[in-house]
Design an enzyme around this catalytic site. Structure first.
Site, PDB file in Angstrom:
ATOM      1  N   LYS A 246      -1.371  -4.421  11.148  1.00  0.00           N
ATOM      2  CA  LYS A 246      -2.371  -4.951   9.955  1.00  0.00           C
ATOM      3  C   LYS A 246      -2.310  -6.127   9.671  1.00  0.00           C
ATOM      4  O   LYS A 246      -1.266  -7.014   9.670  1.00  0.00           O
ATOM      5  CB  LYS A 246      -2.005  -4.036   8.923  1.00  0.00           C
ATOM      6  CG  LYS A 246      -2.715  -4.391   7.647  1.00  0.00           C
ATOM      7  CD  LYS A 246      -2.398  -3.524   6.464  1.00  0.00           C
ATOM      8  CE  LYS A 246      -1.238  -3.934   6.008  1.00  0.00           C
ATOM      9  NZ  LYS A 246      -0.680  -2.709   4.810  1.00  0.00           N
TER      10      LYS A 246
ATOM     11  N   GLU B 102       6.025  -4.601 -30.290  1.00  0.00           N
ATOM     12  CA  GLU B 102       7.745  -4.471 -29.906  1.00  0.00           C
ATOM     13  C   GLU B 102       7.875  -3.079 -29.852  1.00  0.00           C
ATOM     14  O   GLU B 102       7.126  -2.081 -30.413  1.00  0.00           O
ATOM     15  CB  GLU B 102       8.513  -5.120 -31.052  1.00  0.00           C
ATOM     16  CG  GLU B 102       8.120  -6.662 -31.163  1.00  0.00           C
ATOM     17  CD  GLU B 102       9.158  -7.144 -31.983  1.00  0.00           C
ATOM     18  OE1 GLU B 102       9.938  -6.449 -32.923  1.00  0.00           O
ATOM     19  OE2 GLU B 102       9.386  -8.336 -32.250  1.00  0.00           O
TER      20      GLU B 102
HETATM   21  C1  R5P Z   1       2.548  -2.599   3.297  1.00  0.00           C
HETATM   22  O1  R5P Z   1       3.111  -3.753   3.075  1.00  0.00           O
HETATM   23  C2  R5P Z   1       2.987  -1.157   2.831  1.00  0.00           C
HETATM   24  O2  R5P Z   1       3.530  -0.615   4.013  1.00  0.00           O
HETATM   25  C3  R5P Z   1       1.764  -0.472   2.789  1.00  0.00           C
HETATM   26  O3  R5P Z   1       0.771  -0.434   3.668  1.00  0.00           O
HETATM   27  C4  R5P Z   1       0.650  -1.495   1.686  1.00  0.00           C
HETATM   28  O4  R5P Z   1       1.563  -1.692   0.437  1.00  0.00           O
HETATM   29  C5  R5P Z   1      -0.379  -0.479   1.134  1.00  0.00           C
HETATM   30  O5  R5P Z   1      -1.210  -1.386   0.473  1.00  0.00           O
HETATM   31  P1  R5P Z   1      -2.820  -0.857   0.197  1.00  0.00           P
HETATM   32  O6  R5P Z   1      -2.844   0.364  -0.428  1.00  0.00           O
HETATM   33  O7  R5P Z   1      -3.299  -1.984  -1.093  1.00  0.00           O
HETATM   34  O8  R5P Z   1      -3.524  -1.112   1.350  1.00  0.00           O
END
Ligand code: R5P
Length: 300
Positions: A189, A38
């Site tokens: 992506k 806590e």
């Molecule tokens: C997408 O959702 C965001 O813009 C970032 O590209 C993402 O959060 C990056 O995540 P990571 O570093 O795990 O690839």
């Protein structure tokens, strides 16, 4: 009665910078952790507007301590308690992706709305809603953009090529490159898992011989940057650096990013860490002043 910034120990530097920027007092919340897990929180009373400052990376224990601090401030005479959370957690899970999942954004947003009179944050991760106020209803909820801070960090004389690795990053790339007249490339992506992403960047041949700056709102595992940098180096980029609002990457992820040849990596101080070199106090102070939250309160 005046406003004051109350910061938690791990936010001492950015929180006290905000207080200096606003010309109001700063005090540090004391936190004592008991052996059973806590927390006991003690604050210095403030009779005007209490700007309670804490970034919510690793949010679970921090959230409980924030609720305790907010209540203690009210009990001790604060007229208004505003949460300044430069990084706001739990905004990504905005629907139940699978049966039985909690919609974290709704739960945490409502909790903040019930306990605070206002919220200031920077680049919250909102996907399917347009305004922070939809997640945190009924109180002024300010979502500031770090784009001006990131833009100011660029070496404009090098005329870098700005690259947004995915759809969500495009708004920051546009906001930074537009006023400076810089060239951009926009990627798309596909995420297959936490550490498994595929990226395609249309027109990537234009990266040959260029100094590239990858721009994103969040760096987490770093896999987005690493995948994008691999494509850019293959296309002949001379150098690849990264600029982001929030860097949540742990040491192992930062080492992988470095090994991928991405340097430097710079982020704002919304999340503490080795990349967090860009201050946001002036950005937050302007918004706080705009709401009248840093003014001395009129006598009741
Ligand atoms: C997408 O959702 C965001 O813009 C970032 O590209 C993402 O959060 C990056 O995540 P990571 O570093 O795990 O690839």
């Amino acid at each position: 009665m005046t406003a004051a910034v109350i910061g938690f120990p791990e936010c001492r530097d950015p929180a006290s910078r905000l207080a200096r920027e606003l010309g109001i007092p700063f005090s540090e919340a004391e936190v004592r952790n008991f052996p059973d897990g806590e927390s006991l929180v003690r604050v210095t009373p403030c009779t005007g507007t209490a700007l309670l400052y804490r970034s919510l990376d690793n949010p679970n224990a921090k959230l409980v301590e924030l609720l305790l601090a907010a209540e203690a401030l009210r009990e001790n005479g604060a007229q208004r308690v505003v949460l300044v959370a430069p990084y706001l957690a739990y905004m990504r899970q905005d629907i139940a992706f699978h049966p039985g999942e909690a919609v974290s954004q709704k739960v945490i947003g409502q909790l903040i709305a019930e306990r605070f009179d206002g919220l200031v944050t920077i680049d919250p991760h909102l996907h399917r809603i347009a305004r922070l106020g939809e997640a945190v209803p009924g109180i002024p909820a300010l979502a500031l953009s770090a784009a001006p801070v990131l833009a100011a960090a660029l070496d404009r004389d090098r005329r870098p090529l700005l690259v947004g690795p995915d759809g969500e990053s495009h708004q920051w790339v546009d906001a930074i490159a537009g006023p400076l007249g810089l060239d951009i490339l926009l990627g798309e992506k596909q995420r297959h898992g936490d550490r498994d992403v595929d990226i395609a960047i249309a027109g990537i041949e234009r990266a040959a011989g260029r100094n590239v700056v990858l721009v994103d709102d969040v760096i987490s595992s770093g896999e987005t940057l690493i995948a994008a940098a691999g494509l850019l180096f293959d296309a002949g980029a001379s150098a690849v650096e990264a600029l982001a609002t929030h860097c949540l990457a742990d040491a192992a992820s930062l080492a992988r990013i470095e090994a991928a040849g991405i340097a430097p990596v710079r982020s704002t101080e919304t999340v503490a860490g080795p990349t967090a070199s860009l201050p946001v106090a002036a950005l937050i102070a302007e918004a706080v002043r705009g709401e009248g939250w840093a003014q001395p309160e009129a006598p009741a």
